[in-house]
Scaffold this motif. Structure first.
Motif, PDB file in Angstrom:
ATOM      1  N   ASP A   1       1.014   4.291  -2.746  1.00 44.64           N
ATOM      2  CA  ASP A   1       0.826   5.705  -2.397  1.00 44.64           C
ATOM      3  C   ASP A   1       1.970   6.556  -2.945  1.00 44.64           C
ATOM      4  O   ASP A   1       1.732   7.617  -3.535  1.00 44.64           O
ATOM      5  N   THR A   2       3.187   6.097  -2.768  1.00 44.18           N
ATOM      6  CA  THR A   2       4.356   6.835  -3.248  1.00 44.18           C
ATOM      7  C   THR A   2       4.327   6.956  -4.768  1.00 44.18           C
ATOM      8  O   THR A   2       4.530   8.048  -5.316  1.00 44.18           O
TER       9      THR A   2
ATOM     10  N   HIS B   1       0.274   9.044   2.287  1.00 48.77           N
ATOM     11  CA  HIS B   1       0.324   7.663   2.771  1.00 48.77           C
ATOM     12  C   HIS B   1      -0.979   7.327   3.491  1.00 48.77           C
ATOM     13  O   HIS B   1      -1.520   8.147   4.225  1.00 48.77           O
TER      14      HIS B   1
ATOM     15  N   HIS C   1       0.835  -1.196   0.000  1.00 52.51           N
ATOM     16  CA  HIS C   1       0.000   0.000   0.000  1.00 52.51           C
ATOM     17  C   HIS C   1       0.879   1.260   0.000  1.00 52.51           C
ATOM     18  O   HIS C   1       0.615   2.212  -0.730  1.00 52.51           O
ATOM     19  N   ARG C   2       1.908   1.256   0.796  1.00 52.35           N
ATOM     20  CA  ARG C   2       2.793   2.419   0.908  1.00 52.35           C
ATOM     21  C   ARG C   2       3.485   2.718  -0.420  1.00 52.35           C
ATOM     22  O   ARG C   2       3.566   3.871  -0.840  1.00 52.35           O
ATOM     23  N   ARG C   3       3.968   1.688  -1.105  1.00 52.73           N
ATOM     24  CA  ARG C   3       4.639   1.909  -2.394  1.00 52.73           C
ATOM     25  C   ARG C   3       3.654   2.417  -3.444  1.00 52.73           C
ATOM     26  O   ARG C   3       4.013   3.209  -4.300  1.00 52.73           O
TER      27      ARG C   3
END
Length: 189
Positions: free
Chosen positions: A30-31, A37, A26-28
């Motif tokens: 978002d990036t 985030h 999920h974080r990648r």
């Protein structure tokens, strides 16, 4: 520009196509999407929900890519069908390389995830119906039997090109020979 959901899904496809299944978080996403985030997890609570939505999104994008080729070539003979398949192979390995790599990453993952496999079968059925129309127009008397033979070969050709790129990649002769052998030429064309 599309919705935030589509933006996140396109970013997930980018992550999958450049980092593989293990890189998908999920974080990648978002990036990659350039959003705060937590945005991806707000839309897709679990990794499974994200993958399910990604399958739907890449299927939608691939159908659009096929339709663009159909508009340009509208295959009505075995040779024209082979040409359309060749054009799509070239685009899948160049212009749409990341999208195609994402699809292959999900195909491999579906080998151990039955729910993902079911989603791929459902979205693939839509593509198969469309390809059956092309086969009928090209002269196939049994599109349900011919489609898997042609598409499985195409899938292998594209996979090989993605894994071991060849600057002289040109599957046109083998696709032309295979389509002609399986479909044959329509009498009177």
């Amino acid at each position: 520009m599309g919705s935030r959901r589509d933006q996140l899904l396109d970013a997930a496809i980018e992550v999958l196509g450049t980092s593989g299944m293990h890189g998908l978080t999920h974080r990648r996403v978002d990036t990659a999407a350039g959003v705060a985030h937590g945005s991806c997890s707000n839309h897709f609570r679990t990794r499974e929900a994200l993958l399910d939505a990604v399958v739907e999104r890449f299927s939608e994008r691939e159908r659009r890519n096929w339709e663009e080729i159909a508009v340009r070539s509208a295959p009505r003979t075995a040779d024209e069908l082979a040409l359309a398949m060749t054009l799509f192979a070239h685009e899948a390995t160049t212009t749409h390389r990341t999208l195609t790599l994402a699809r292959y990453a999900i195909l491999v993952e579906s080998g151990t995830q039955p729910a993902l496999r079911a989603r791929l079968l459902a979205t693939g059925a839509q593509v198969n119906e469309w390809f059956h129309v092309w086969l009928r127009l090209a002269g196939s008397d049994d599109p349900e039997r011919h489609a898997p033979i042609l598409m499985n070969h195409w899938t292998g050709v594209v996979l090989h090109e993605l894994a071991i790129p060849d600057p002289a990649f040109d599957p046109s002769e083998q696709l032309k020979a295979l389509v002609a052998a399986i479909v044959g030429e329509r009498v009177g064309t």
